[in-house]
Design a protein around this motif. Structure first.
Motif, PDB file in Angstrom:
ATOM      1  N   HIS A 105       0.815  -1.185   0.001  1.00  0.00           N
ATOM      2  CA  HIS A 105       0.049  -0.126   0.169  1.00  0.00           C
ATOM      3  C   HIS A 105       1.112   1.211  -0.072  1.00  0.00           C
ATOM      4  O   HIS A 105       0.614   2.270  -0.590  1.00  0.00           O
ATOM      5  CB  HIS A 105      -0.865  -0.018   1.125  1.00  0.00           C
ATOM      6  CG  HIS A 105      -2.278   1.100   1.304  1.00  0.00           C
ATOM      7  ND1 HIS A 105      -3.312   0.716   1.626  1.00  0.00           N
ATOM      8  CD2 HIS A 105      -1.696   2.321   0.913  1.00  0.00           C
ATOM      9  CE1 HIS A 105      -3.894   2.004   1.369  1.00  0.00           C
ATOM     10  NE2 HIS A 105      -3.066   3.018   0.819  1.00  0.00           N
ATOM     11  N   HIS A 109       1.556   4.735  -2.776  1.00  0.00           N
ATOM     12  CA  HIS A 109       1.609   5.937  -2.514  1.00  0.00           C
ATOM     13  C   HIS A 109       3.088   6.829  -3.065  1.00  0.00           C
ATOM     14  O   HIS A 109       3.028   7.667  -3.998  1.00  0.00           O
ATOM     15  CB  HIS A 109       1.816   6.338  -1.003  1.00  0.00           C
ATOM     16  CG  HIS A 109       0.487   6.432  -0.386  1.00  0.00           C
ATOM     17  ND1 HIS A 109      -0.022   7.158   0.289  1.00  0.00           N
ATOM     18  CD2 HIS A 109      -0.422   5.196   0.077  1.00  0.00           C
ATOM     19  CE1 HIS A 109      -1.481   7.005   0.757  1.00  0.00           C
ATOM     20  NE2 HIS A 109      -1.444   5.681   0.759  1.00  0.00           N
ATOM     21  N   CYS A 205      -6.057   9.158   3.182  1.00  0.00           N
ATOM     22  CA  CYS A 205      -6.189   7.762   2.920  1.00  0.00           C
ATOM     23  C   CYS A 205      -6.547   7.144   4.423  1.00  0.00           C
ATOM     24  O   CYS A 205      -5.957   7.490   5.391  1.00  0.00           O
ATOM     25  CB  CYS A 205      -4.835   7.195   2.385  1.00  0.00           C
ATOM     26  SG  CYS A 205      -4.825   5.530   2.059  1.00  0.00           S
ATOM     27  N   HIS A 209      -0.259   1.635   6.313  1.00  0.00           N
ATOM     28  CA  HIS A 209       0.833   1.813   5.993  1.00  0.00           C
ATOM     29  C   HIS A 209       2.274   1.617   6.791  1.00  0.00           C
ATOM     30  O   HIS A 209       1.851   1.594   7.945  1.00  0.00           O
ATOM     31  CB  HIS A 209       1.125   3.670   5.437  1.00  0.00           C
ATOM     32  CG  HIS A 209      -0.082   3.825   4.888  1.00  0.00           C
ATOM     33  ND1 HIS A 209      -1.216   4.354   5.503  1.00  0.00           N
ATOM     34  CD2 HIS A 209      -0.481   3.890   3.440  1.00  0.00           C
ATOM     35  CE1 HIS A 209      -2.107   4.631   4.589  1.00  0.00           C
ATOM     36  NE2 HIS A 209      -1.611   4.681   3.502  1.00  0.00           N
TER      37      HIS A 209
END
Ligand SMILES: [Zn+2]
Length: 245
Positions: A105, A109, A205, A209
């Protein structure tokens, strides 16, 4: 009843004690609090198991949201024994899988930093992720890999900043990625920030992360597919370029 989503404050929490608050007719289990992320925003829900006081386990498929977004449903695999409402148990996520999803993930980004085009779709996977961009240019995948690995190697911190809708409206520059529209109307928005003072990126978001870009590890762009005249689909994989066909 809303589930307290413990992962929001600690992406590294892999287990927690909880009380069963509801068991649905289809087997779906609600807990008062959970570290399980529920499928949303392109990131799959966590799998794992519930450990009962007698040591037995209830195996779970990917968690999903319920009737409203603040309800998290734990879904037992078929033939599992169901717990009872009021029972205290311990939730465990499949950490190896979740950690890969967090790394992937985060890689998505970083890709949006390297390719600052509008995103039209994304799906995070444990072995491969894809991000679709609205872009007409042809771009060299090895060049993109090189830029991604530079960001990974620079080991930028990654942190979450909660801001109110009002703050966001007053400071539109807070969101550095122009390709993700912040969800408004919830009162507050979580911004995922990369770099000291968000120097690399910040974008709204709600996923999970890693906390430093180096944790992403080796990744590369395996493929860039042309999907129509103005759409490019990027596939990110773990490892070094050429490590598969
Ligand atoms: Zn994210």
């Amino acid at each position: 009843m809303a589930t307290t989503a413990l992962f929001r404050d600690d992406f590294y929490l892999s287990t927690n004690e909880a009380v069963v608050t509801a068991v649905h007719a289809d087997g779906g289990i609600e807990l008062d609090q959970t570290c399980f992320y529920a499928t949303s925003g392109g990131q799959p829900g966590d799998t794992g198991f519930l450990e009962r006081s007698d040591g037995s386990r209830i195996a779970l498929g990917p968690a999903v949201t319920g009737a409203t977004k603040d309800i998290i449903i734990h879904r037992p695999l078929s033939d599992e024994t169901l717990p009872i409402v009021g029972e205290t148990l311990v939730a465990h996520i499949d950490w190896a899988r979740r950690y890969k999803l967090m790394r992937m993930h985060t890689a998505c980004h970083l890709l949006s930093v390297v390719c600052p085009y509008p995103i039209t779709g994304a799906a995070v996977g444990e072995d491969e992720s894809r991000v679709d961009f609205d872009m007409a240019q042809t771009i060299d995948k090895d060049e993109v890999t090189e830029k991604l690995m530079r960001l990974v190697g620079e080991n930028h911190p990654i942190f979450v900043q909660w801001i109110t809708d009002a703050e966001l409206a007053a400071n539109p520059g807070i969101v550095k990625s122009k390709n993700v529209r912040p969800p408004s109307g919830l009162g507050r928005v979580s911004l995922v920030c990369i770099g000291e003072n968000s120097s690399v990126d910040s974008q709204p978001c709600g996923g999970t992360h890693v906390s430093e870009t180096q944790e992403v590890g080796a990744i590369y762009i395996a493929k860039i597919d042309k999907k129509g005249k103005e759409n490019r689909r990027f596939r990110i994989r773990f490892g070094a370029p050429g490590s598969d066909a």
